[in-house]
Design a protein around this motif. Structure first.
Motif, PDB file in Angstrom:
ATOM      1  N   ILE A 137       1.178  -1.452  -0.039  1.00 32.48           N
ATOM      2  CA  ILE A 137       0.462   0.290   0.012  1.00 32.48           C
ATOM      3  C   ILE A 137       0.570   1.394   0.164  1.00 32.48           C
ATOM      4  CG2 ILE A 137      -1.192   1.581   1.430  1.00 32.48           C
ATOM      5  CD1 ILE A 137      -3.060  -0.762   2.369  1.00 32.48           C
ATOM      6  N   ARG A 138       0.540   2.086  -1.279  1.00 32.94           N
ATOM      7  CA  ARG A 138       1.141   3.107  -0.598  1.00 32.94           C
ATOM      8  C   ARG A 138       0.055   4.656  -0.039  1.00 32.94           C
ATOM      9  NH1 ARG A 138       5.188   3.932  -3.938  1.00 32.94           N
ATOM     10  NH2 ARG A 138       6.063   2.489  -5.656  1.00 32.94           N
ATOM     11  N   PRO A 139       0.482   5.199   1.706  1.00 32.15           N
ATOM     12  CA  PRO A 139      -0.756   5.326   1.376  1.00 32.15           C
ATOM     13  C   PRO A 139      -1.363   7.026   1.460  1.00 32.15           C
ATOM     14  CG  PRO A 139       0.850   5.146   3.361  1.00 32.15           C
ATOM     15  CD  PRO A 139       1.394   5.088   2.159  1.00 32.15           C
ATOM     16  N   CYS A 140      -0.501   7.789   0.238  1.00 31.05           N
ATOM     17  CA  CYS A 140      -1.245   8.871  -0.462  1.00 31.05           C
ATOM     18  C   CYS A 140      -1.792   8.479  -1.874  1.00 31.05           C
ATOM     19  CB  CYS A 140       0.316   9.911  -0.572  1.00 31.05           C
ATOM     20  SG  CYS A 140       0.476  10.261   1.357  1.00 31.05           S
ATOM     21  N   ASP A 141      -1.839   7.226  -1.827  1.00 23.84           N
ATOM     22  CA  ASP A 141      -2.594   6.746  -3.494  1.00 23.84           C
ATOM     23  C   ASP A 141      -3.835   7.308  -3.206  1.00 23.84           C
ATOM     24  OD1 ASP A 141      -2.863   5.753  -6.198  1.00 23.84           O
ATOM     25  OD2 ASP A 141      -1.302   4.138  -5.851  1.00 23.84           O
ATOM     26  N   ILE A 166      -5.830   6.821  -5.721  1.00 21.55           N
ATOM     27  CA  ILE A 166      -6.651   5.238  -6.476  1.00 21.55           C
ATOM     28  C   ILE A 166      -6.591   4.041  -5.676  1.00 21.55           C
ATOM     29  CG2 ILE A 166      -6.396   3.870  -8.368  1.00 21.55           C
ATOM     30  CD1 ILE A 166      -4.406   5.813 -10.092  1.00 21.55           C
ATOM     31  N   ASP A 167      -5.658   3.691  -4.928  1.00 23.01           N
ATOM     32  CA  ASP A 167      -5.733   2.370  -4.026  1.00 23.01           C
ATOM     33  C   ASP A 167      -7.003   2.962  -2.946  1.00 23.01           C
ATOM     34  OD1 ASP A 167      -5.140   0.341  -2.638  1.00 23.01           O
ATOM     35  OD2 ASP A 167      -2.940   0.510  -2.716  1.00 23.01           O
ATOM     36  N   ARG A 168      -7.812   1.737  -3.488  1.00 24.87           N
ATOM     37  CA  ARG A 168      -9.212   2.349  -2.223  1.00 24.87           C
ATOM     38  C   ARG A 168      -8.456   1.448  -1.216  1.00 24.87           C
ATOM     39  NH1 ARG A 168      -9.924   7.243  -2.770  1.00 24.87           N
ATOM     40  NH2 ARG A 168     -12.608   6.523  -1.553  1.00 24.87           N
TER      41      ARG A 168
END
Length: 244
Positions: free
Chosen positions: A167-171, A173-175
């Motif tokens: 996980i990239r916390p500031c992405d 798009i990633d929900r």
């Protein structure tokens, strides 16, 4: 994860734990929740001071307790006992298992100073409740960071073993982190529903609360592709090759 993500996820879990305690001692339940919120912030010593944001500034002040008090003591301990030099501003000091133990030990010693000074005027049970919440929040903080790309340095400063996820916390798009909020809130809802419908002993409710929290943490880890990277498996940046 970033501060607000840590806080929300930890507080949702802490409400589960506090709800299991509230019938036994409301003040204790409140201090457990406050301790958990503090523990969710304390490890992030790398946090930068925000501008014109009172809530984030409050979180930054809490993190400074770790940066200005705990990590300098940790560095003295590592240098005197293990002959290991380290930087008090290094975030890996607080994002590791040894760091968690030392950080909690130092903060516990500070928390008990009023007890020794004022004696029976400070209820020990309430101090213990705050410290239990503090440890709870710090453990959840590390578990949540295990789900992110940077991860945690499990045994820092003794070796470079890392646990990390995808996980990239500031992405935006990633929900998945949003999904964690929903899952935690759903578990909390059903926990409160069952708690109101079933009358069990205090210890059985605590056990059920901890089981519910384990469901939340397990779900995060399962969805984040968490893996362990041993020191021998690490590839130096200079050796990395990009194949096109």
């Amino acid at each position: 994860m970033i501060t607000r993500q840590h806080l929300l996820l930890v507080l949702l879990c802490s409400v589960i734990l506090s709800s299991a305690i509230v019938d036994y001692n409301p003040a204790l339940a409140f201090l457990v929740a406050i301790g958990a919120g503090t523990g969710a912030i304390i490890p992030d010593i790398q946090m930068k001071r925000p501008n014109n944001n009172p809530l984030r500034t409050s979180a930054w002040v809490v993190a400074q307790v770790g940066r200005r008090i705990c990590t300098p003591v940790m560095c003295i301990f590592y240098r005197r006992i293990f002959r290991i030099d380290c930087n008090p501003g290094d975030k890996w000091l607080t994002h590791s298992l040894p760091g968690l133990i030392l950080n909690f030990g130092i903060l516990s010693a500070i928390a008990f100073v009023p007890v020794f000074v004022f004696g029976d005027e400070i209820p020990v049970l309430l101090v213990m409740g705050f410290l239990a919440g503090l440890l709870f929040g710090m453990v959840l903080h590390l578990a949540e960071d295990c789900c992110c790309r940077k991860g945690i340095a499990l045994f820092h400063p003794f070796n470079d073993t890392r646990i990390y996820g995808s996980i990239r916390p500031c992405d935006v798009i990633d929900r998945r982190i949003t999904g964690f909020y929903v899952y935690h809130a759903t578990v909390l809802f059903f926990f409160l529903l069952i708690q109101s419908a079933v009358h069990v002993s205090f210890y059985e409710m605590i056990a059920f609360g901890l089981f519910s929290i384990c469901l939340c943490v397990g779900s995060m880890i399962w969805q984040s592709d968490v893996r362990i990277e041993l020191p021998d498996n690490r590839i130096a940046d200079s050796q990395e090759v990009t194949v096109t």
